[in-house]
Scaffold this active site. Sequence first.
Site, PDB file in Angstrom:
ATOM      1  N   HIS A 145       0.836  -1.207   0.000  1.00 38.46           N
ATOM      2  CA  HIS A 145       0.000   0.000   0.000  1.00 38.46           C
ATOM      3  C   HIS A 145       0.870   1.256   0.000  1.00 38.46           C
ATOM      4  O   HIS A 145       0.549   2.267  -0.619  1.00 38.46           O
ATOM      5  CB  HIS A 145      -0.905   0.020   1.243  1.00 38.46           C
ATOM      6  CG  HIS A 145      -1.985  -1.008   1.197  1.00 38.46           C
ATOM      7  ND1 HIS A 145      -3.315  -0.691   1.257  1.00 38.46           N
ATOM      8  CD2 HIS A 145      -1.931  -2.357   1.076  1.00 38.46           C
ATOM      9  CE1 HIS A 145      -4.047  -1.803   1.191  1.00 38.46           C
ATOM     10  NE2 HIS A 145      -3.214  -2.828   1.087  1.00 38.46           N
TER      11      HIS A 145
ATOM     12  N   ASP B 209      -5.573   5.750   3.200  1.00 39.28           N
ATOM     13  CA  ASP B 209      -5.786   4.372   2.796  1.00 39.28           C
ATOM     14  C   ASP B 209      -7.179   3.914   3.223  1.00 39.28           C
ATOM     15  O   ASP B 209      -7.707   4.335   4.262  1.00 39.28           O
ATOM     16  CB  ASP B 209      -4.722   3.466   3.427  1.00 39.28           C
ATOM     17  CG  ASP B 209      -4.708   2.087   2.802  1.00 39.28           C
ATOM     18  OD1 ASP B 209      -3.857   1.871   1.929  1.00 39.28           O
ATOM     19  OD2 ASP B 209      -5.556   1.235   3.163  1.00 39.28           O
TER      20      ASP B 209
ATOM     21  N   ALA C 246      14.006  -7.370  -4.018  1.00 47.99           N
ATOM     22  CA  ALA C 246      14.562  -7.118  -5.356  1.00 47.99           C
ATOM     23  C   ALA C 246      14.069  -5.781  -5.889  1.00 47.99           C
ATOM     24  O   ALA C 246      12.966  -5.359  -5.542  1.00 47.99           O
ATOM     25  CB  ALA C 246      14.098  -8.210  -6.298  1.00 47.99           C
TER      26      ALA C 246
ATOM     27  N   GLN D 236      12.182  -4.604  -8.167  1.00 54.45           N
ATOM     28  CA  GLN D 236      11.280  -5.258  -9.130  1.00 54.45           C
ATOM     29  C   GLN D 236      11.056  -4.486 -10.430  1.00 54.45           C
ATOM     30  O   GLN D 236      11.116  -5.059 -11.515  1.00 54.45           O
ATOM     31  CB  GLN D 236       9.921  -5.530  -8.456  1.00 54.45           C
ATOM     32  CG  GLN D 236       8.888  -6.111  -9.404  1.00 54.45           C
ATOM     33  CD  GLN D 236       7.816  -6.888  -8.701  1.00 54.45           C
ATOM     34  OE1 GLN D 236       8.102  -7.802  -7.936  1.00 54.45           O
ATOM     35  NE2 GLN D 236       6.558  -6.547  -8.936  1.00 54.45           N
TER      36      GLN D 236
ATOM     37  N   HIS E  55       2.024 -13.430  -8.045  1.00 58.32           N
ATOM     38  CA  HIS E  55       0.869 -13.756  -7.211  1.00 58.32           C
ATOM     39  C   HIS E  55      -0.318 -12.848  -7.551  1.00 58.32           C
ATOM     40  O   HIS E  55      -1.363 -12.950  -6.929  1.00 58.32           O
ATOM     41  CB  HIS E  55       1.243 -13.618  -5.739  1.00 58.32           C
ATOM     42  CG  HIS E  55       1.457 -12.199  -5.291  1.00 58.32           C
ATOM     43  ND1 HIS E  55       2.182 -11.277  -6.011  1.00 58.32           N
ATOM     44  CD2 HIS E  55       1.021 -11.526  -4.186  1.00 58.32           C
ATOM     45  CE1 HIS E  55       2.177 -10.120  -5.368  1.00 58.32           C
ATOM     46  NE2 HIS E  55       1.484 -10.249  -4.263  1.00 58.32           N
TER      47      HIS E  55
ATOM     48  N   TRP F  50      -1.953  -6.386  -6.935  1.00 60.76           N
ATOM     49  CA  TRP F  50      -2.299  -5.446  -7.991  1.00 60.76           C
ATOM     50  C   TRP F  50      -1.081  -4.632  -8.469  1.00 60.76           C
ATOM     51  O   TRP F  50      -0.938  -4.358  -9.662  1.00 60.76           O
ATOM     52  CB  TRP F  50      -3.449  -4.533  -7.581  1.00 60.76           C
ATOM     53  CG  TRP F  50      -3.847  -3.621  -8.694  1.00 60.76           C
ATOM     54  CD1 TRP F  50      -3.857  -2.265  -8.671  1.00 60.76           C
ATOM     55  CD2 TRP F  50      -4.263  -4.013 -10.013  1.00 60.76           C
ATOM     56  NE1 TRP F  50      -4.259  -1.775  -9.889  1.00 60.76           N
ATOM     57  CE2 TRP F  50      -4.506  -2.830 -10.736  1.00 60.76           C
ATOM     58  CE3 TRP F  50      -4.435  -5.239 -10.664  1.00 60.76           C
ATOM     59  CZ2 TRP F  50      -4.922  -2.825 -12.069  1.00 60.76           C
ATOM     60  CZ3 TRP F  50      -4.843  -5.248 -11.990  1.00 60.76           C
ATOM     61  CH2 TRP F  50      -5.084  -4.059 -12.679  1.00 60.76           C
TER      62      TRP F  50
ATOM     63  N   SER G 272       2.049  -5.595  -8.581  1.00 65.48           N
ATOM     64  CA  SER G 272       2.873  -6.450  -9.435  1.00 65.48           C
ATOM     65  C   SER G 272       2.207  -6.667 -10.786  1.00 65.48           C
ATOM     66  O   SER G 272       2.868  -6.638 -11.830  1.00 65.48           O
ATOM     67  CB  SER G 272       3.124  -7.802  -8.767  1.00 65.48           C
ATOM     68  OG  SER G 272       3.900  -7.612  -7.611  1.00 65.48           O
TER      69      SER G 272
ATOM     70  N   GLU H 123       2.666  -3.582 -12.788  1.00 64.76           N
ATOM     71  CA  GLU H 123       4.080  -3.406 -13.164  1.00 64.76           C
ATOM     72  C   GLU H 123       4.429  -4.384 -14.298  1.00 64.76           C
ATOM     73  O   GLU H 123       5.184  -4.054 -15.212  1.00 64.76           O
ATOM     74  CB  GLU H 123       4.976  -3.599 -11.930  1.00 64.76           C
ATOM     75  CG  GLU H 123       4.838  -2.429 -10.946  1.00 64.76           C
ATOM     76  CD  GLU H 123       5.254  -2.766  -9.506  1.00 64.76           C
ATOM     77  OE1 GLU H 123       5.912  -3.795  -9.284  1.00 64.76           O
ATOM     78  OE2 GLU H 123       4.911  -1.980  -8.591  1.00 64.76           O
TER      79      GLU H 123
ATOM     80  N   ALA I 100      -5.820 -12.225  -0.656  1.00 63.83           N
ATOM     81  CA  ALA I 100      -6.391 -10.897  -0.905  1.00 63.83           C
ATOM     82  C   ALA I 100      -7.326 -10.950  -2.117  1.00 63.83           C
ATOM     83  O   ALA I 100      -8.089 -11.895  -2.287  1.00 63.83           O
ATOM     84  CB  ALA I 100      -5.293  -9.864  -1.057  1.00 63.83           C
ATOM     85  N   GLU I 101      -7.213  -9.937  -3.011  1.00 63.61           N
ATOM     86  CA  GLU I 101      -8.150  -9.858  -4.130  1.00 63.61           C
ATOM     87  C   GLU I 101      -7.523 -10.422  -5.411  1.00 63.61           C
ATOM     88  O   GLU I 101      -7.934 -10.142  -6.512  1.00 63.61           O
ATOM     89  CB  GLU I 101      -8.595  -8.394  -4.318  1.00 63.61           C
ATOM     90  CG  GLU I 101      -7.680  -7.468  -5.071  1.00 63.61           C
ATOM     91  CD  GLU I 101      -6.308  -7.182  -4.449  1.00 63.61           C
ATOM     92  OE1 GLU I 101      -5.951  -7.761  -3.395  1.00 63.61           O
ATOM     93  OE2 GLU I 101      -5.587  -6.377  -5.056  1.00 63.61           O
TER      94      GLU I 101
END
Length: 482
Positions: free
Chosen positions: A20, A123, A346, A348, A363, A366, A368, A371, A386-387
Amino acid sequence: MENERNPLHIFFLPLPAHGHMIPMMDIAKMFATRGAKITIITGPPYATLFSKQIERVNQLGLEFQIQTVKFPSAEVGMPEGWESTDAVTMSQNQHKFAKGLILLREPVLHILEEHRPDCLVADFFFAWATDVAARLKIPRLTFGGESIIAVCAREVIALYQPHKGVSSDSETFLVPHLPGEMKLTRNQLADHVRQVETDVLIRGEASEAELKSYGSIFNSFFELEKDYADYYRNVLGRKAWHIGPVSLCNSDTADKVVRGKEASISSHECLRWLDSKRPNSVIYVCFGSMTRFSSQQLVEIAKGLEASQQDFLWIVKEVKNEEQDWLPEGFEERMDGKGLIIRGWAPQVLILDHESVGGFVTHCGWNSTLEGVCAGVPLVTWLVAAEQFYNEKLVTQVLKIGLDVGVKQWVRLFGDSVKSDRVEEAVKRVRVGEEAEEMRRRAKALAEMARGAVEEGGSSWSDLGALLQELRLQRLASNKKI
Ligand code: UDP
């Protein structure tokens, strides 16, 4: 650009959790780039973690600062600074974390009363933020860090309860009324949706606060989720701005490297390894900031990667049951030059953006997912919690830029088990052959669109401009009332 003599002053209140915090920092940077003055409220551990990023933003001449507020660790019975550690993700600690978030209300209110900002971006999990903003007569914007499809699916499931009409946890049901077909099983729903968790109440309050808030900011772009963006605005009747992909505000290597925790590999070493590989040849494997697999699962991944005969860059977080010696015998020697394992954190975005990366085992968190979209690489979806099951539908069925490894069960943090032959098959399919080429072609087209969206005149650029304009008008209106 804002009127420099009197810029909008916007406070950001991110959830202390990497998935987040990272996008919220990017969003704040985007607001600052468009002329707003930014203050981030967070605890000392995150202030330290993000100090290099803030230094970079300040070097650009942007007004960006941190206001620290201590997480009430002692009050919830935890050691100092634990909110930035992995302890927070353990399910037995989550109610303490939630309690800590509630206790932050008073110190945050105090800071806001002192500074009198023009807007609070908080948030989703800060349920009290809408009330606090109302007390100050300023808009509260909500950021949940999720895709639009995920939020739409969750809303529809809550409204129509389709999961209650099936007789077993593995029987599929249709999520009704969505713009596209989405089939799920109860096994794929989050605990709180199935009402088997104590955080139902917290989520419920946060959802109500979101409904009453001024609107929601999404890290997404219209072209990526257009049917769902329209559904959210027109059918669910919610106010939203899609201003992403926010990771694209980091174009320099240095900006990509300072995102999140300190990397466990130097950017130089990482880039040198990637430079030694052919374009589109490397499979990048990473499961976000929180997932912890068991050593048995890691062995299956290792065997699958080896059998696939593809080059790979694999990020491994701490092992769930703390056996550090889990790799199959002789694996590292056999994979020398072919595979690189990074234990820890890392860089990423730096990795994904390298031309040698040709696939991403993810996984479907969102950030990742997005990205991966920005990098234009096909995805292997390996869901955990999660979602992520909703995001997988977007990737595999709507955008058709990925294929799933076959996870059937939502398992908080640790994931359902997947055998090595599934890993091998999915990795091969995403790398070679006509299907892989087709996915790559689509993924590259989306990556182009993503860049277009955040460039001047693009959909996200315009949405952010519209939001800032609305906030200026809000300020004018409230000044008149005083
Ligand atoms: N990330 C990273 N290095 C890592 C692991 C994660 O930079 O080793 C970043 C990743 O780029 C993304 C975020 O951490 O921005 C993870 O967010 P996501 O929504 O994908 O997953 P979560 O961690 O929330 O499960």
